[in-house]
Each structure stands twice: as C-alpha cells, then as structure tokens.
Write an enzyme that holds these catalytic residues in place. Structure first.
Site, short mmCIF file in Angstrom:
data_model
loop_
_atom_site.label_atom_id
_atom_site.label_comp_id
_atom_site.label_asym_id
_atom_site.label_seq_id
_atom_site.Cartn_x
_atom_site.Cartn_y
_atom_site.Cartn_z
CE LYS A 1 -2.18 -1.18 3.88
NZ LYS A 1 -1.59 -2.51 4.19
NE ARG B 1 -5.20 -1.56 9.52
CZ ARG B 1 -4.05 -1.20 8.96
NH1 ARG B 1 -3.91 -0.04 8.40
NH2 ARG B 1 -3.03 -2.02 8.97
NE ARG C 1 8.15 -2.82 6.67
CZ ARG C 1 6.88 -2.51 6.47
NH1 ARG C 1 6.56 -1.71 5.46
NH2 ARG C 1 5.94 -2.99 7.24
NE ARG D 1 5.65 -0.87 10.25
CZ ARG D 1 4.61 -0.81 9.42
NH1 ARG D 1 4.73 -0.16 8.27
NH2 ARG D 1 3.48 -1.41 9.73
NE ARG E 1 1.62 -5.46 10.96
CZ ARG E 1 2.78 -5.31 10.32
NH1 ARG E 1 3.89 -5.85 10.81
NH2 ARG E 1 2.84 -4.61 9.22
#
Ligand code: AP5
Ligand code: MG
Length: 190
Positions: free
Chosen positions: A14, A89, A128, A134, A145
């Site tokens: 996204k 969401r 990542r 992160r 998630r």
C-alpha cells in the site's frame, strides 16, 4: 476530486504503490500507520496509546482514527484528491469515510485491493523488519496483524463490491507492472 482507497493486507504494498500514485496524479497521501508512527516518535499522548495497540498488532479504536482522518482531510483544502492508505480498516471506518466525504460534497472514486499471497506478505515483512527495524515487523506480531486483517478488515472487500467501487489488483510481481495495473483502473474512473 480523485479519492482512492488503497487496500490490502499488511505488507501488500500500500505504502510503496501510494508513493508512485501520488507522483503520477499529484494527489495527497494519508497513511494512518505513518501518522501514528510519527506520533509515537514525538512522544505525544496519542503516540503512547497508538504504541500499545501497534505493538500487539491490534487496531486502534475507530473513533481515534476517524478524528485523525477528519483533521488531515481538512488540512488538504485545495487538493486534487487523496489516496487513503491503511484506512478504512473496519466497516465502521468505511461508513465514517463515506459520510465525511459526502459532507464535503465528495465520494470514494475507487477501492484498489492489492492481492498478495500470504507467504509473500510474511517474507516481505520479515525482510523489512531485519533491514529497517519497524517494531511490528517480527514474526509474532505479523501473525497477529494477519489475523486482525482477516477478521476485521477483509470484510471490506464485499462492502466495497456492494458500493460498486471495487477493483482487484495483482499485488505480486514487479513494482512497475503493479503500478501499471493500478493506473489503468484509476484512469477508468478519472
Ligand atoms: P500500517 O502502517 O497501515 O501497516 P500495515 O497495514 O500492516 O501495512 P504495512 O505498512 O506494513 O504494509 P504496506 O501494505 O504499506 O506495504 P509496503 O508498501 O510497506 O498500520 C500499522 C498499525 O497501525 C496497525 O497494525 C494498527 O495497529 C495501526 N493502524 C493503522 N491504521 C489503522 C486504522 N485505520 N485503524 C486502526 N488502527 C490502525 O511494503 C511492505 C514491504 O514489501 C516493503 O519492504 C516493500 O519494499 C516491499 N514490497 C512492496 N511491494 C513489493 C513488491 N511488489 N515485490 C516485493 N517487495 C515489495
Ligand atoms: Mg504501509
């Protein structure tokens, strides 16, 4: 006004594709995740609340997110359009967005669903996490998630189909190919 909802599971691209769309169409970008991470960095009250949810891979309460959205939308007064990344969401957020835009004489133009196989999402986010660190990109939180995505967010696919705004995008493969498919879908509603 071009109001684009870019939708997809964690790691579906996204943010990556939003940057490319912003450049091509000259519209504004709202990433609720980026807004929350900035608040965490600044150490605000909202940041403290956000951190407790993000660390658990859970969604923040709808009313907090809807308030952030309304404030950000109003800051884009002279805008050509907006790409909404990571919002809505939940069905409640989608209904709030519809109302918020209607109050401003606008509507969502298209919802782009970046469809990516689950094992690819996991691979991208683990990578990542190793590279940029992160905090929610670790295996345990990614799994949470994904569950939250399936339970609370994926129902929006049918919701947007009913609104007649749904566009499926193959989100797996070369960045340019995905961007091209996205632009084709946007140009049809522009
Ligand atoms: P948010 O920041 O929105 O995170 P997310 O939805 O989990 O998605 P990501 O940002 O991780 O992925 P992305 O789809 O943007 O993909 P990206 O382009 O980065 O939300 C974080 C948290 O904030 C939530 O868990 C929640 O707690 C809270 N929150 C946020 N919004 C909320 C809301 N509306 N309501 C309630 N709570 C909210 O790509 C991922 C990686 O893949 C990158 O490394 C990228 O380089 C790579 N990549 C991208 N495309 C490709 C490709 N085609 N091939 C290979 N690699 C690729
Ligand atoms: Mg993102």
């Amino acid at each position: 006004m071009l109001n684009i909802v870019i939708f997809g599971a964690p790691g579906s691209g996204k943010g990556t594709q939003s940057e490319r769309i912003v450049e091509k169409y000259g519209i504004n970008h709202i990433s609720t995740g980026d807004v929350l991470r900035a608040e965490i960095k600044k150490g605000t009250e909202l940041g403290k609340v956000a951190q407790s949810y993000i660390d658990q891979g859970q969604l923040l309460p709808d009313h907090l997110i809807v308030d952030i959205l309304a404030a950000t939308l109003d800051s884009f007064a002279e805008s050509k359009g907006v790409i909404f990344d990571g919002f809505p969401r939940t069905i409640a957020q989608a209904e709030a967005l519809k109302k918020m835009l209607a109050e401003r004489g606008q509507a969502v133009s298209i919802m782009l669903n970046l469809d990516v196989p689950e094992e690819e999402l996991m691979k991208r986010l683990i990578k990542r996490g190793q590279e940029s660190g992160r905090a929610d990109d670790n295996e345990e939180t990614i799994k949470k998630r994904l569950v939250v995505y399936h339970n609370q967010t994926a129902p929006l696919i049918d919701w947007y189909k009913q609104e007649g705004l749904y566009a499926h995008i193959h989100g797996f493969g070369a960045l340019e190919t995905i961007t091209a498919e996205i632009c084709q879908a946007i140009d049809k509603v522009k």
